[in-house]
Write a protein that holds these residues in place. Structure first.
Motif, PDB file in Angstrom:
ATOM      1  N   LYS A  62      41.639  40.611  21.455  1.00  0.00           N
ATOM      2  CA  LYS A  62      40.520  41.510  21.781  1.00  0.00           C
ATOM      3  C   LYS A  62      39.186  40.777  21.672  1.00  0.00           C
ATOM      4  O   LYS A  62      38.283  40.961  22.494  1.00  0.00           O
ATOM      5  CB  LYS A  62      40.539  42.728  20.862  1.00  0.00           C
ATOM      6  N   TRP A 106      38.790  38.373  24.643  1.00  0.00           N
ATOM      7  CA  TRP A 106      38.368  39.098  25.860  1.00  0.00           C
ATOM      8  C   TRP A 106      36.909  39.530  25.759  1.00  0.00           C
ATOM      9  O   TRP A 106      36.100  39.296  26.666  1.00  0.00           O
ATOM     10  CB  TRP A 106      39.239  40.338  26.091  1.00  0.00           C
ATOM     11  N   SER A 136      34.336  36.734  26.003  1.00  0.00           N
ATOM     12  CA  SER A 136      34.308  36.176  27.357  1.00  0.00           C
ATOM     13  C   SER A 136      33.668  37.168  28.324  1.00  0.00           C
ATOM     14  O   SER A 136      32.915  36.779  29.227  1.00  0.00           O
ATOM     15  CB  SER A 136      35.724  35.831  27.831  1.00  0.00           C
ATOM     16  N   HIS A 137      33.941  38.445  28.122  1.00  0.00           N
ATOM     17  CA  HIS A 137      33.444  39.484  29.028  1.00  0.00           C
ATOM     18  C   HIS A 137      31.927  39.637  28.957  1.00  0.00           C
ATOM     19  O   HIS A 137      31.253  39.696  29.996  1.00  0.00           O
ATOM     20  CB  HIS A 137      34.111  40.820  28.698  1.00  0.00           C
ATOM     21  N   TRP A 148      30.269  36.565  30.721  1.00  0.00           N
ATOM     22  CA  TRP A 148      31.273  35.873  31.532  1.00  0.00           C
ATOM     23  C   TRP A 148      30.647  34.812  32.439  1.00  0.00           C
ATOM     24  O   TRP A 148      31.290  33.809  32.771  1.00  0.00           O
ATOM     25  CB  TRP A 148      32.061  36.878  32.368  1.00  0.00           C
ATOM     26  N   VAL A 157      40.680  34.429  28.450  1.00  0.00           N
ATOM     27  CA  VAL A 157      41.070  35.709  29.032  1.00  0.00           C
ATOM     28  C   VAL A 157      42.546  35.702  29.406  1.00  0.00           C
ATOM     29  O   VAL A 157      43.256  36.700  29.222  1.00  0.00           O
ATOM     30  CB  VAL A 157      40.176  36.048  30.247  1.00  0.00           C
ATOM     31  N   ALA A 181      44.448  36.269  26.205  1.00  0.00           N
ATOM     32  CA  ALA A 181      44.305  37.661  25.771  1.00  0.00           C
ATOM     33  C   ALA A 181      45.139  38.587  26.653  1.00  0.00           C
ATOM     34  O   ALA A 181      45.808  39.513  26.159  1.00  0.00           O
ATOM     35  CB  ALA A 181      42.831  38.074  25.822  1.00  0.00           C
ATOM     36  N   LEU A 182      45.125  38.344  27.955  1.00  0.00           N
ATOM     37  CA  LEU A 182      45.873  39.177  28.889  1.00  0.00           C
ATOM     38  C   LEU A 182      47.366  39.142  28.577  1.00  0.00           C
ATOM     39  O   LEU A 182      48.055  40.180  28.625  1.00  0.00           O
ATOM     40  CB  LEU A 182      45.604  38.710  30.322  1.00  0.00           C
ATOM     41  N   ALA A 196      40.890  42.996  30.891  1.00  0.00           N
ATOM     42  CA  ALA A 196      41.044  41.553  31.025  1.00  0.00           C
ATOM     43  C   ALA A 196      41.204  41.145  32.488  1.00  0.00           C
ATOM     44  O   ALA A 196      40.677  40.111  32.922  1.00  0.00           O
ATOM     45  CB  ALA A 196      42.237  41.080  30.200  1.00  0.00           C
ATOM     46  N   THR A 238      37.760  41.107  34.102  1.00  0.00           N
ATOM     47  CA  THR A 238      36.984  39.919  33.720  1.00  0.00           C
ATOM     48  C   THR A 238      37.518  38.682  34.421  1.00  0.00           C
ATOM     49  O   THR A 238      36.753  37.842  34.912  1.00  0.00           O
ATOM     50  CB  THR A 238      37.015  39.734  32.199  1.00  0.00           C
ATOM     51  N   ARG A 239      38.849  38.543  34.470  1.00  0.00           N
ATOM     52  CA  ARG A 239      39.431  37.378  35.129  1.00  0.00           C
ATOM     53  C   ARG A 239      39.095  37.358  36.621  1.00  0.00           C
ATOM     54  O   ARG A 239      38.898  36.291  37.212  1.00  0.00           O
ATOM     55  CB  ARG A 239      40.950  37.352  34.922  1.00  0.00           C
TER      56      ARG A 239
END
Length: 1018
Positions: free
Chosen positions: A706, A709, A712-713, A716, A728, A731-732, A747, A750-751
């Motif tokens: 978490k 993510w 990074s989010h 980003w 990410v 995390a995914l 996730a 974000t990816r």
């Protein structure tokens, strides 16, 4: 929009602003349509009214042009006005309801009736007040208006006659006699009007004039019509002969004289008068010091003519002698078993004002009920902090004066009733004081903190001479000492702020006092559930406190204390030794509420829980200040993120972490959130350094996923994008393993955005579509916004501007409905980008400016950067290179500080193009070289291609056209490999550079040295 024909033709907006309708023909068209509002006027009638027997060559087409002009004038006056002029067979119509046209409102009022003369007087008076002159005054000789004018003017006379009769029934004989003289002279043969005038003269004691007027009218009727007076006039003559002298004049009103102007209460006065016209018992209720007595005096003063047989005011001071106090006010010796009060009032149209009823409720209620039953013409106006509870009672809640708004300029503050009152009283107490730019912020603060309560404002105004407004505002935390004294005369309960509230406190029962003091732990009010859970205050005792005007129940169903009442109640809570216990209960309740909300903010109930937490924002802040540990801040984190309250969240997490140093999973979670909000407020710390420091604390796989993510989010687009993408991905995998659909969708979204960094449009679309589907299934509004972001970027990259605009409009609407302001700012800037790419430069600038303002107000630094860079792009497209450079350079330092390499690559490319357009080949080459290095560090093929295109421009400007041609070819190949050819809206720079190369190549060809395309690649 409203229309007026009872006088010169007029149009107003709903707010009352006049609307200009230019040109005579256009005004005539509107006037014709208003002769039949709501019904179509045939085309041939309109043409005849406008041009008569000299129509234009193409009358229908010319009429349509005039209709268009009218529609434009109405639209310019108020958005939506165009639609009021509608085409409807067999012509055109003003498509507005009856309430929109003064003539229709007048006719409706004339068609209504009221049994009570006072109500009839008010109804017809309001109807006559609609008239501003003769009907259709500027079209008096126009044939199209003749029948409407005749009908309206006849209605006006009927209304005048009925109004006069109602006033005669109320005893306004002299006034009616004076006011009917002119209309009677203008209509010498109108018998009904003359009968009313003669009757008024007779009753006003002017019998000689009344009999002379009758004989003159009889002779005029005989000479001009050959007729005798009708039955009404003949009966009037007989009654005047039989009645003899007129009755004695009315008694003088017994009201205290006002010592100063009543400020900010015009609407309340009119509401009070309207209630008195319709009902016989009206009680003004409200908190102590709100101005009930002063308002009652004003209402009664303006109602003297409505109560010809007397107006009396009684201040009730002795609880054991209410009837006696009323009897003495009426000039009677005593109120005994013989009921002299009822006898004195029976048969009279009188008004009795009973002031200060709250401490004698039962005897006042008993007396008022008895007098109203025995004296049918009596009306009672009472003031009390709670209702009397008598059958037929109508309440008028007297609210504090309206507080100042957010605009603290002197001009805006003068719109506030509380400010006007404070300034007027302060100027009286401190000659030379005025509201200006220096005093305005402090005056606004004083008026807000004193809740607009007039007595508190007036007490505060007396301190301006000694303290000044700045010091006075600073000392309001100790308001009971600061606002002690300063006022002499009047009841003791109104001399200090404490005395005012003491008076109400002493009237409370034990359970009411307990509930009131415990409610003080709440900030900004509370719900019924919270009052019960925290204070043990049931609905019955809350209802009694509302009735006693000590607790305010809002339209939303919340229970709130005015700030001064809350300060007083808090003192009482401390005296009872209960403060610590009930502050602890308050913290527990709101921590539980926040934890309950945290579980529901990710899903279909997001909107409901956001609104609920918004309503409890003050209580949540109060709870945070009372040692809550990590539970409350961690529970509120996602709420703060969604609302864009990044600075508030960062402060709360920093303070909580500083207070609790012992390691724990909750502390690690809080530290992660602090990192996220530090990145979001954008204080210039490198994003990657912050991420690494926060992630080093995590050992639980799910918590770490978490955190990876989240960190990074939130940034980003900044830092090492490849590292972010790997985080990410990890995390995914955890989210999928745990079957956590919400975090999986997040996730994926974000990816999808990170895929921009390496130009993988297929991956971007795949992840975004899957994320959008998951969030749609989960019903999460924020998630839908987040998933659409990558789809917008893809549409823009591929040149599908219509799809990008559609997605952005949908997203902006959803963000605004959800009040997610940073998200709204991003969507607004996105729409600005689309407007820029499609050539709508004015719209693009407006959208980016609005987005920048919104981002600044919510401290959303990433959204600020996106909006300001957009303003730079718009300025460059408009040819304002200096403004473009200012906007683009404004964000360079911030981007360097947070590791915004991708943003630096783009900004340097744009600055390089500006240098090229100025003819600075060396400057352009340096900027594009720096931009190329940043683009390669990111690895985004589109960013590298943009830098290469910029270098091509610099090379071609320096005369190295072969090298420039090769750079353009290399950039094109990169774009093709990424599946993202340069869309039409972004080709301006490449086309300019290509054109320069082609022009140069043409010159070389003349000299026999032309090179083939692609030669000289670097």
């Amino acid at each position: 929009m409203r229309f007026g024909v009872l006088g010169p033709l007029a149009v107003w907006t709903d707010a009352g602003t006049p609307v200009r309708v230019p040109e005579t023909k256009v005004r005539t068209l509107l006037a014709v349509l208003l002769t039949r509002p709501g019904r179509p006027v045939p085309v041939d009638r309109l043409i005849d009214a406008l041009w008569g027997d000299r129509p234009p060559r193409n009358p229908v087409g010319t009429l349509q042009a005039r209709v268009s002009q009218l529609r434009k004038a109405l639209e310019d006056g108020e958005p939506g006005g165009r639609g009021l002029v509608a085409a409807r067979p067999p012509g055109y119509v003003i498509d507005a309801g009856p309430e929109a046209v003064d003539a229709a409102r007048f006719a409706a009022a004339l068609g209504r009736d009221a049994a009570d003369p006072l109500a009839r007087k008010r109804l017809l008076g309001d109807a006559l007040a609609l008239w501003r002159g003769p009907a259709f005054a500027d079209f008096a000789d126009a044939g199209f208006a003749r029948s409407a004018i005749i009908e309206l003017e006849e209605g006006r006379l009927v209304a005048l006659e009925r109004h006069a009769q109602a006033r005669l029934d109320l005893g306004e004989h002299a006034a009616v006699a004076a006011e009917l003289a002119a209309p009677a002279a203008r209509h010498p043969l109108r018998e009904r009007l003359h009968a009313l005038h003669l009757r008024a003269l007779h009753l006003a004691g002017r019998q000689g004039e009344a009999f002379a007027g009758y004989h003159e009218l009889r002779e005029r009727l005989a000479e001009e019509l050959g007729a005798d007076p009708g039955p009404e006039l003949a009966e009037l003559h007989r009654s005047m002969l039989a009645e003899g002298p007129a009755p004695p004049p009315r008694p003088a009103p017994r009201l205290p004289a006002a010592l100063d102007e009543l400020i900010g209460r015009e609407g309340a006065v009119e509401r009070g008068r309207a209630l008195l016209a319709e009902h016989r018992l009206v009680t003004l209720t409200g908190t102590g010091g709100v101005g009930k007595t002063r308002l009652a005096v004003e209402i009664a003063s303006r109602s003297i003519a409505d109560h010809p047989d007397g107006v009396w005011m009684v201040e009730l001071t002795a609880p054991d002698d209410v009837p006696g106090q009323v009897a003495r006010a009426l000039g009677l010796r005593e109120e005994s078993a013989g009921s002299p009060l009822a006898d004195a009032l029976r048969g009279r149209r009188a008004l009795l004002v009973l002031d200060n009823c709250e401490h004698v409720l039962e005897p006042v209620a008993e007396l008022a009920g008895r007098l109203l039953a025995d004296a049918a013409g009596l009306r009672v106006l009472a003031t009390s902090r709670e209702p009397l509870g008598v059958a037929g009672e109508r309440l008028q809640l007297v609210l504090p004066l309206d507080p100042p708004g957010h605009d603290a300029s002197p001009e805006a503050l003068r719109e506030s009733g509380s400010v006007r009152l404070f300034v007027a009283r302060a100027a009286a107490a401190s000659p030379g004081f005025e509201l200006d730019a220096g005093t305005a912020p402090w005056v606004a603060a004083i008026c807000r903190r004193l809740d607009g309560v007039p007595l508190a404002l007036e007490l505060a105004a007396t301190r301006v001479r000694a303290l000044g407004v700045r010091e006075l505002a600073a000392r309001l935390d100790d308001r009971f000492r600061v606002l002690a004294g300063g006022r002499h005369g009047g009841p003791a309960r109104q001399r200090t702020l404490r005395a005012m509230i003491d008076w109400s406190w002493e009237l409370l029962t034990g359970p009411e006092r307990v509930a009131l003091r415990r409610l003080a732990v709440h900030a900004g009010g509370c719900t019924l559930d919270a009052a019960e859970a925290v204070c043990d205050a049931g609905v019955d005792v809350l209802a009694r406190l509302v009735d006693r005007s000590l607790v305010v129940r809002t339209e939303e169903g919340r229970y709130r204390l005015l700030e001064s009442v809350a300060a007083y109640a808090l003192e009482r809570l401390r005296e009872a030794g209960e403060e610590d216990e009930f502050r602890h209960r308050h913290v527990l309740h709101y921590t539980g509420l926040a934890e309950q909300a945290a579980e529901r903010l990710r899903g279909p109930e997001q909107g409901h829980w956001l609104k609920l937490l918004d309503e409890e924002a003050a209580n949540l802040r109060a709870a945070l200040g009372n040692e809550t540990g990590f539970r409350l801040v961690n529970a509120l984190a996602w709420y703060w993120y969604l609302r864009g309250r990044f600075g508030e969240a960062r402060r709360a997490f920093a303070e909580t972490l500083a207070a609790h140093s012992l390691a724990s999973p909750a502390r690690t979670e809080a530290a992660t959130w602090l990192t996220a909000f530090t990145m979001l407020v954008g204080e210039g710390t490198d994003s990657e350094e912050l991420r690494q420091a926060a992630l080093a604390e995590h050992d639980d796989p799910l918590a770490r996923a978490k955190a990876e993510w989240l960190l990074s989010h939130v940034h980003w687009a900044y830092g090492d994008l490849a590292v972010n993408e790997r985080r990410v991905d990890r995390a995914l995998a955890v989210f999928r393993e745990r079957d956590d659909r919400w975090f999986t969708a997040a996730a994926l979204a974000t990816r999808a955005k990170l895929a921009v960094g390496h130009g993988d449009l297929a991956a971007m679309e795949r992840d975004a579509v899957r994320s959008a589907a998951l969030f749609a299934e989960l019903g999460d509004p924020w998630g839908r916004l987040e998933a659409s972001d990558a789809l917008v970027r893809r549409a823009e990259i591929t040149g599908d501007y219509a799809e990008a605009a559609r997605l952005l409009r949908d997203g902006l609407r959803l963000a605004e409905e959800s009040r997610m302001w940073p998200e709204a700012s991003f969507r607004m800037s996105g729409l600005g980008r689309v407007a820029l790419l499609t050539g709508a430069l004015g719209e693009a600038r407006d959208l980016h400016e609005r987005a920048l303002d919104l981002a600044r107000r919510h401290m959303a630094r990433s959204a600020e950067e996106f909006a300001e860079v957009g303003l730079g792009l718009v300025a460059r497209a408009r040819g304002d290179l200096d403004a473009a450079e200012r906007h683009l350079r404004a964000r360079l330092g911030w981007l360097r500080g947070i590791g915004g390499t991708a943003g630096l690559a783009f900004a340097h490319a744009q600055l390089g193009f500006i240098a090229e357009e100025r003819g600075d080949a060396g400057g352009a080459l340096a900027l594009h070289t720096e931009g190329l290095a940043a683009a390669r560090a990111v690895g985004d093929p589109r960013a590298i291609a943009l830098a290469l295109e910029g270098l091509a421009g610099a090379r071609s400007l320096a005369g190295d056209h072969a090298a420039a041609d090769g750079l353009l070819a290399e950039a094109g190949a990169l774009r093709a490999a990424a599946g993202a050819a340069l869309p039409p809206g972004e080709r301006r720079d490449v086309e300019r550079i290509s054109g320069r190369i082609r022009d140069a190549r043409g010159v070389v060809a003349i000299n026999g040295e032309a090179s083939s395309p692609g030669e000289g690649k670097t």
